[in-house]
Design a protein around this motif. Structure first.
Motif, PDB file in Angstrom:
ATOM      1  N   LYS A   1     -19.279 -58.801  -7.616  1.00 28.59           N
ATOM      2  CA  LYS A   1     -20.468 -59.153  -6.838  1.00 28.59           C
ATOM      3  C   LYS A   1     -20.946 -57.933  -6.079  1.00 28.59           C
ATOM      4  N   GLU A   2     -22.151 -57.981  -5.597  1.00 25.22           N
ATOM      5  CA  GLU A   2     -22.729 -56.874  -4.868  1.00 25.22           C
ATOM      6  C   GLU A   2     -21.893 -56.545  -3.635  1.00 25.22           C
ATOM      7  N   GLY A   3     -21.610 -55.276  -3.446  1.00 22.92           N
ATOM      8  CA  GLY A   3     -20.833 -54.819  -2.309  1.00 22.92           C
ATOM      9  C   GLY A   3     -19.367 -54.608  -2.602  1.00 22.92           C
TER      10      GLY A   3
ATOM     11  N   ALA B   1     -17.420 -44.913 -15.251  1.00 27.30           N
ATOM     12  CA  ALA B   1     -16.026 -44.514 -15.009  1.00 27.30           C
ATOM     13  C   ALA B   1     -15.251 -45.527 -14.179  1.00 27.30           C
ATOM     14  N   ALA B   2     -15.916 -46.509 -13.579  1.00 25.69           N
ATOM     15  CA  ALA B   2     -15.227 -47.482 -12.743  1.00 25.69           C
ATOM     16  C   ALA B   2     -14.595 -48.600 -13.565  1.00 25.69           C
TER      17      ALA B   2
ATOM     18  N   ALA C   1     -30.365 -55.177 -11.590  1.00 26.55           N
ATOM     19  CA  ALA C   1     -29.077 -55.636 -12.113  1.00 26.55           C
ATOM     20  C   ALA C   1     -27.935 -55.064 -11.291  1.00 26.55           C
ATOM     21  N   LEU C   2     -26.808 -55.791 -11.221  1.00 25.73           N
ATOM     22  CA  LEU C   2     -25.598 -55.245 -10.616  1.00 25.73           C
ATOM     23  C   LEU C   2     -25.089 -54.136 -11.516  1.00 25.73           C
TER      24      LEU C   2
ATOM     25  N   THR D   1     -19.275 -48.555  -5.151  1.00 26.62           N
ATOM     26  CA  THR D   1     -19.704 -49.858  -4.668  1.00 26.62           C
ATOM     27  C   THR D   1     -20.676 -50.498  -5.653  1.00 26.62           C
ATOM     28  N   VAL D   2     -20.436 -51.762  -5.954  1.00 24.00           N
ATOM     29  CA  VAL D   2     -21.330 -52.500  -6.833  1.00 24.00           C
ATOM     30  C   VAL D   2     -22.668 -52.683  -6.118  1.00 24.00           C
ATOM     31  N   ALA D   3     -23.735 -52.245  -6.750  1.00 25.34           N
ATOM     32  CA  ALA D   3     -25.060 -52.318  -6.128  1.00 25.34           C
ATOM     33  C   ALA D   3     -26.093 -52.724  -7.177  1.00 25.34           C
TER      34      ALA D   3
END
Length: 454
Positions: free
Chosen positions: A402-404, A360-361, A354-355, A49-51
């Protein structure tokens, strides 16, 4: 050979049991293989998850601690030690007398140089005075005479019978001339002798002062190489930082400890000189923050900043090209010692709040990457992603996500050869030949084993 009826019956029973067991095993194998083949076709998708967080990029190197004020103290003038005034562990201050050597020879050189200078100055004075000569010469066309009474005497208004002429003797007129002649070449030579004598006296006086060794810096005595009565050598006029002392401090290009007659150490301003791989060295810049970990005390973390990066390569223990960097420790250094080995981690890039995603993603290299976004319904889509700081395990996302957002990581499948058994072997086999009959001898063709008993 004739088989007894009882024995023949036992053989038939055992054979029937073996066939039944073999058939059951084959059925189980087929069922499991069919099931796992289906499972193998299904990928187990993992996501990240982007955080928001902090992304750090670091490079590591190894080195040793050293203080720029560590100094080796050596005599300028060698001789027999007449006194050693300090011992290991003593704390000294700059200018403090550490030791002395015999001054007899040095004093004799000063006396001789002083006498030579006095004589040279006298010669210079004489040369500047020049040579004075006096000459007397007659003035051309000049003469003078002397006479008696050159006139007449009258008594009662009458002349006494005529005039008497006095005789005249001519005297030549002369002049005296005094000249002084200065020989410029003689003056120049005399001046050179004075200059030489002055230099000789200065050197002799320096050598005399060099028989006393004083501390060039504040510090603690780390070592003393000789004792009173020993003969020590001098540096012979090397550059000095204090009277009688030749200082050899550690530099940014060397991490070796100084050596000399007396060595002074001082943890104040402690630095670490570390080596980095040629690739990592290109990321180093002056002012970057770093963490220094002592190898002997892994729980001790020291803050530091990069002071300089060498542009000259060195060869590491493995022969690989490395570059040195000097870092200034900003933490308390009062308990540190010169020569302690350390691991250095330098922060070459940082992005706060920062996001971020695991490296590895994302696929690709450079600032433009791609990612597989997984929607809530399980569908996926490929998107372009722009990255900023690439950290050690995570990367900063500047555009494209984006975040999430959930991003697919690497895809994995169930292991083995897809038949559901470890290493793809049928239970009970040896991995070579065919299956062994339960209770048989192991490898070979199916049914080759014999049951025991008679």
């Amino acid at each position: 050979m004739k088989v007894l009826p009882r024995r023949r019956g036992a053989v038939l029973v055992n054979s029937a049991l073996g066939v039944a067991l073999l058939g059951g095993a084959v059925l189980v194998y087929t069922t499991l293989d069919s099931g796992t083949s289906v499972a193998a076709g299904k990928a187990q998708v993992r996501t990240a998850t982007v955080a928001k967080g902090t992304v750090l990029a670091t490079v590591s190197g190894t080195g040793t601690l050293a203080s720029p004020t560590d100094a080796a103290q050596d005599f300028l003038t060698g001789g027999k030690l007449t006194a050693v005034k300090v011992a290991v562990g003593d704390t000294v201050t700059k200018g403090e007398v550490l030791a002395t050597v015999d001054t007899t020879a040095a004093q004799q050189q000063v006396d001789a140089a002083q006498s030579a200078l006095t004589a040279a100055k006298a010669n210079l004075t004489k040369a500047k005075a020049g040579v004075t000569t006096t000459t007397t010469s007659q003035i051309p066309g000049s003469s003078s005479g002397s006479s008696g009474s050159n006139g007449s005497a009258e008594s009662g208004g009458s002349r006494s019978g005529g005039a008497t002429a006095a005789a005249t003797t001519p005297v030549p007129q002369t002049t005296t001339v005094t000249t002084t002649k200065v020989d410029d070449a003689a003056v120049a030579q005399a001046q050179q002798q004075v200059d030489t004598a002055t230099t000789t006296l200065t050197n002799a006086q320096t050598a005399l002062a060099g028989t006393t060794l004083t501390a060039s810096v504040d510090g603690t005595v780390a070592s003393v190489a000789n004792k009173t009565g020993d003969t020590v050598s001098g540096s012979g006029g090397s550059s000095t930082s204090s009277t009688g002392a030749k200082t050899t401090g550690t530099t940014t290009t060397s991490s070796s400890a100084p050596s000399g007659f007396i060595v002074l150490t001082n943890p104040t301003g402690m630095q670490v000189t570390a080596s980095f791989s040629e690739l990592d060295s290109l990321k180093l810049k002056k002012g970057e923050a770093a963490t220094v970990t002592l190898n002997a005390q892994s729980d001790t973390k020291l803050n530091a900043t990069v002071l300089s990066v060498s542009s000259l390569p060195t060869s590491g223990s493995s022969g690989a090209v490395q570059y040195g960097a000097t870092l200034q420790i900003t933490s308390d250094t009062s308990k540190l010692r010169t020569g302690l080995s350390a691991t250095v981690s330098v922060v070459t890039g940082e992005a706060d709040n920062a996001l971020s995603l695991p490296t590895a993603a994302l696929s690709g290299t450079g600032t433009s990457r791609t990612a597989t976004v997984v929607a809530e319904d399980g569908t996926t889509s490929r998107v372009s992603v722009t990255v900023g700081v690439e950290g050690d395990t995570t990367v900063q996302v500047t555009e494209g996500l984006k975040e999430g957002d959930k991003v697919e990581l690497t895809t994995t499948t169930t292991g083995g050869s897809g038949n559901g058994f470890p290493a793809g072997n049928f239970p009970g086999t040896t991995g070579q030949g065919g299956a062994a009959i339960p209770g048989g001898t192991g490898g070979g063709a199916a049914g080759a084993g014999r049951t025991g008993g008679r």
